[in-house]
Scaffold this motif. Sequence first.
Motif, PDB file in Angstrom:
ATOM      1  N   GLY A 162       1.027  -1.368   0.033  1.00 45.41           N
ATOM      2  CA  GLY A 162      -0.124   0.003  -0.013  1.00 45.41           C
ATOM      3  C   GLY A 162       0.685   1.401  -0.064  1.00 45.41           C
ATOM      4  O   GLY A 162       2.120   1.250   0.474  1.00 45.41           O
ATOM      5  N   TRP A 163       0.161   2.370  -0.412  1.00 43.35           N
ATOM      6  CA  TRP A 163       0.738   3.485  -0.463  1.00 43.35           C
ATOM      7  C   TRP A 163       0.185   4.562   0.538  1.00 43.35           C
ATOM      8  O   TRP A 163      -1.208   4.576   0.510  1.00 43.35           O
ATOM      9  N   PHE A 164       0.779   5.195   1.452  1.00 41.67           N
ATOM     10  CA  PHE A 164       0.278   6.226   2.367  1.00 41.67           C
ATOM     11  C   PHE A 164       0.555   7.424   2.239  1.00 41.67           C
ATOM     12  O   PHE A 164       1.715   7.541   1.845  1.00 41.67           O
ATOM     13  N   ARG A 165       0.003   8.565   2.745  1.00 43.61           N
ATOM     14  CA  ARG A 165       0.574   9.959   3.189  1.00 43.61           C
ATOM     15  C   ARG A 165       0.170  10.524   4.110  1.00 43.61           C
ATOM     16  O   ARG A 165      -0.816  10.065   4.664  1.00 43.61           O
ATOM     17  N   ARG A 181      -2.415   9.334   9.022  1.00 39.67           N
ATOM     18  CA  ARG A 181      -1.856   8.760   7.828  1.00 39.67           C
ATOM     19  C   ARG A 181      -2.904   8.350   7.228  1.00 39.67           C
ATOM     20  O   ARG A 181      -3.920   7.733   7.644  1.00 39.67           O
ATOM     21  N   GLU A 182      -3.118   8.602   5.850  1.00 44.51           N
ATOM     22  CA  GLU A 182      -4.069   8.463   4.888  1.00 44.51           C
ATOM     23  C   GLU A 182      -3.621   7.431   3.720  1.00 44.51           C
ATOM     24  O   GLU A 182      -2.700   7.633   3.221  1.00 44.51           O
ATOM     25  N   GLY A 183      -4.527   6.286   3.918  1.00 45.67           N
ATOM     26  CA  GLY A 183      -4.271   5.254   2.683  1.00 45.67           C
ATOM     27  C   GLY A 183      -4.748   5.922   1.201  1.00 45.67           C
ATOM     28  O   GLY A 183      -5.918   6.293   1.468  1.00 45.67           O
ATOM     29  N   ILE A 184      -3.929   5.491   0.493  1.00 43.08           N
ATOM     30  CA  ILE A 184      -4.403   6.329  -0.734  1.00 43.08           C
ATOM     31  C   ILE A 184      -4.475   5.142  -2.063  1.00 43.08           C
ATOM     32  O   ILE A 184      -5.235   5.319  -3.008  1.00 43.08           O
ATOM     33  N   ALA A 185      -3.701   3.895  -1.822  1.00 48.13           N
ATOM     34  CA  ALA A 185      -3.809   2.923  -2.775  1.00 48.13           C
ATOM     35  C   ALA A 185      -3.233   1.442  -2.237  1.00 48.13           C
ATOM     36  O   ALA A 185      -2.284   1.513  -1.279  1.00 48.13           O
ATOM     37  N   THR A 186      -3.612   0.319  -2.919  1.00 54.10           N
ATOM     38  CA  THR A 186      -3.274  -0.567  -2.457  1.00 54.10           C
ATOM     39  C   THR A 186      -3.193  -1.844  -3.482  1.00 54.10           C
ATOM     40  O   THR A 186      -4.147  -1.588  -4.631  1.00 54.10           O
ATOM     41  N   ILE A 187      -2.406  -2.696  -3.507  1.00 55.47           N
ATOM     42  CA  ILE A 187      -2.418  -3.634  -4.611  1.00 55.47           C
ATOM     43  C   ILE A 187      -2.039  -5.184  -4.023  1.00 55.47           C
ATOM     44  O   ILE A 187      -1.281  -5.185  -3.079  1.00 55.47           O
ATOM     45  N   SER A 188      -2.900  -6.040  -4.782  1.00 58.66           N
ATOM     46  CA  SER A 188      -2.498  -7.415  -4.249  1.00 58.66           C
ATOM     47  C   SER A 188      -1.312  -8.129  -4.436  1.00 58.66           C
ATOM     48  O   SER A 188      -0.565  -7.508  -5.211  1.00 58.66           O
ATOM     49  N   PHE A 190       0.108 -10.271  -6.311  1.00 56.09           N
ATOM     50  CA  PHE A 190       0.351 -10.460  -7.951  1.00 56.09           C
ATOM     51  C   PHE A 190      -0.268  -9.384  -8.920  1.00 56.09           C
ATOM     52  O   PHE A 190       0.180  -9.372 -10.021  1.00 56.09           O
ATOM     53  N   GLY A 191      -0.572  -8.230  -8.240  1.00 56.02           N
ATOM     54  CA  GLY A 191      -1.055  -7.237  -8.760  1.00 56.02           C
ATOM     55  C   GLY A 191      -2.494  -7.289  -9.638  1.00 56.02           C
ATOM     56  O   GLY A 191      -2.794  -6.488 -10.528  1.00 56.02           O
ATOM     57  N   THR A 192      -3.264  -8.171  -9.222  1.00 56.00           N
ATOM     58  CA  THR A 192      -4.483  -8.488  -9.922  1.00 56.00           C
ATOM     59  C   THR A 192      -5.463  -7.703  -9.452  1.00 56.00           C
ATOM     60  O   THR A 192      -6.602  -7.140 -10.088  1.00 56.00           O
ATOM     61  N   THR A 193      -5.255  -7.080  -8.244  1.00 50.69           N
ATOM     62  CA  THR A 193      -6.463  -6.133  -7.736  1.00 50.69           C
ATOM     63  C   THR A 193      -5.931  -4.812  -7.283  1.00 50.69           C
ATOM     64  O   THR A 193      -4.674  -4.985  -6.327  1.00 50.69           O
ATOM     65  N   THR A 194      -6.485  -3.790  -7.529  1.00 48.92           N
ATOM     66  CA  THR A 194      -6.018  -2.428  -6.808  1.00 48.92           C
ATOM     67  C   THR A 194      -7.127  -1.688  -6.336  1.00 48.92           C
ATOM     68  O   THR A 194      -8.101  -1.821  -7.053  1.00 48.92           O
ATOM     69  N   LYS A 195      -7.116  -0.948  -5.461  1.00 46.16           N
ATOM     70  CA  LYS A 195      -7.924   0.013  -4.887  1.00 46.16           C
ATOM     71  C   LYS A 195      -7.290   1.339  -4.632  1.00 46.16           C
ATOM     72  O   LYS A 195      -5.964   1.658  -4.157  1.00 46.16           O
ATOM     73  N   TYR A 196      -8.065   2.345  -4.718  1.00 43.53           N
ATOM     74  CA  TYR A 196      -7.760   3.856  -4.356  1.00 43.53           C
ATOM     75  C   TYR A 196      -8.678   4.577  -3.732  1.00 43.53           C
ATOM     76  O   TYR A 196      -9.874   4.119  -3.524  1.00 43.53           O
ATOM     77  N   ALA A 197      -8.068   5.400  -2.888  1.00 46.25           N
ATOM     78  CA  ALA A 197      -8.746   6.525  -2.248  1.00 46.25           C
ATOM     79  C   ALA A 197      -9.574   7.226  -3.142  1.00 46.25           C
ATOM     80  O   ALA A 197      -8.806   7.683  -4.170  1.00 46.25           O
ATOM     81  N   ASP A 198     -10.851   7.965  -2.920  1.00 47.21           N
ATOM     82  CA  ASP A 198     -11.330   8.690  -3.745  1.00 47.21           C
ATOM     83  C   ASP A 198     -10.584   9.923  -4.348  1.00 47.21           C
ATOM     84  O   ASP A 198     -10.481  10.616  -5.346  1.00 47.21           O
ATOM     85  N   SER A 199      -9.682  10.355  -3.402  1.00 45.82           N
ATOM     86  CA  SER A 199      -8.986  11.718  -3.300  1.00 45.82           C
ATOM     87  C   SER A 199      -7.755  11.522  -4.486  1.00 45.82           C
ATOM     88  O   SER A 199      -7.562  12.606  -5.007  1.00 45.82           O
ATOM     89  N   VAL A 200      -7.392  10.169  -4.877  1.00 40.01           N
ATOM     90  CA  VAL A 200      -6.518   9.913  -5.985  1.00 40.01           C
ATOM     91  C   VAL A 200      -6.863   9.439  -7.294  1.00 40.01           C
ATOM     92  O   VAL A 200      -6.216   8.998  -8.141  1.00 40.01           O
ATOM     93  N   TYR A 220       4.579   7.123   2.242  1.00 41.57           N
ATOM     94  CA  TYR A 220       5.044   5.894   2.761  1.00 41.57           C
ATOM     95  C   TYR A 220       4.591   4.540   2.072  1.00 41.57           C
ATOM     96  O   TYR A 220       3.190   4.526   1.808  1.00 41.57           O
ATOM     97  N   CYS A 221       5.488   3.825   1.906  1.00 38.74           N
ATOM     98  CA  CYS A 221       5.017   2.702   1.318  1.00 38.74           C
ATOM     99  C   CYS A 221       4.786   1.413   2.605  1.00 38.74           C
ATOM    100  O   CYS A 221       5.317   1.846   3.441  1.00 38.74           O
ATOM    101  N   ALA A 222       3.829   0.741   2.474  1.00 33.82           N
ATOM    102  CA  ALA A 222       3.761  -0.275   3.390  1.00 33.82           C
ATOM    103  C   ALA A 222       3.335  -1.724   2.918  1.00 33.82           C
ATOM    104  O   ALA A 222       3.058  -1.942   1.696  1.00 33.82           O
TER     105      ALA A 222
END
Length: 125
Positions: A35-38, A45-52, A54-64, A95-97
């Motif tokens: 995940g990426w946070f800022r 700390r705000e979560g903005i994106a995450t990825i599974s 093997f990269g098959t699933t991604t999710k994003y915060a509405d802000s980005v 930040y990456c997590a």
Amino acid sequence: QVQLVESGGGSVEAGGSLRLSCVVAGVRFNRLRMGWFRQTSGKEREGIATISPFGTTTKYADSVKGRFTISRDNAKDTLYLQMNDLKFDDTAEYYCAAKSGDIGDWLSPTNYDYWGQGTQVSVSS
């Protein structure tokens, strides 16, 4: 020892682009949800994106959503965040997590096991 090292931050004008990288060592990268946070001073700390793993699933915060893209290269143990059309409000420490195993709420920083040291992104209006 698990290490996450971010790079790619910097200063950019509004409307510009940056690509952040996060290199992971000490753990099997393809077993990690990433995940990426800022965070800005005085805010949570705000979560903005995450990825599974093997990269098959991604999710994003509405802000980005629609401006940022999260991706990964498992052969290089590296996570990326492509940031386009940057806005002043995107100014933050990024930040990456990493999370080993299943995750519940991907937006919650407490659900992640490992963190990088952060990289600063500054957007001028």
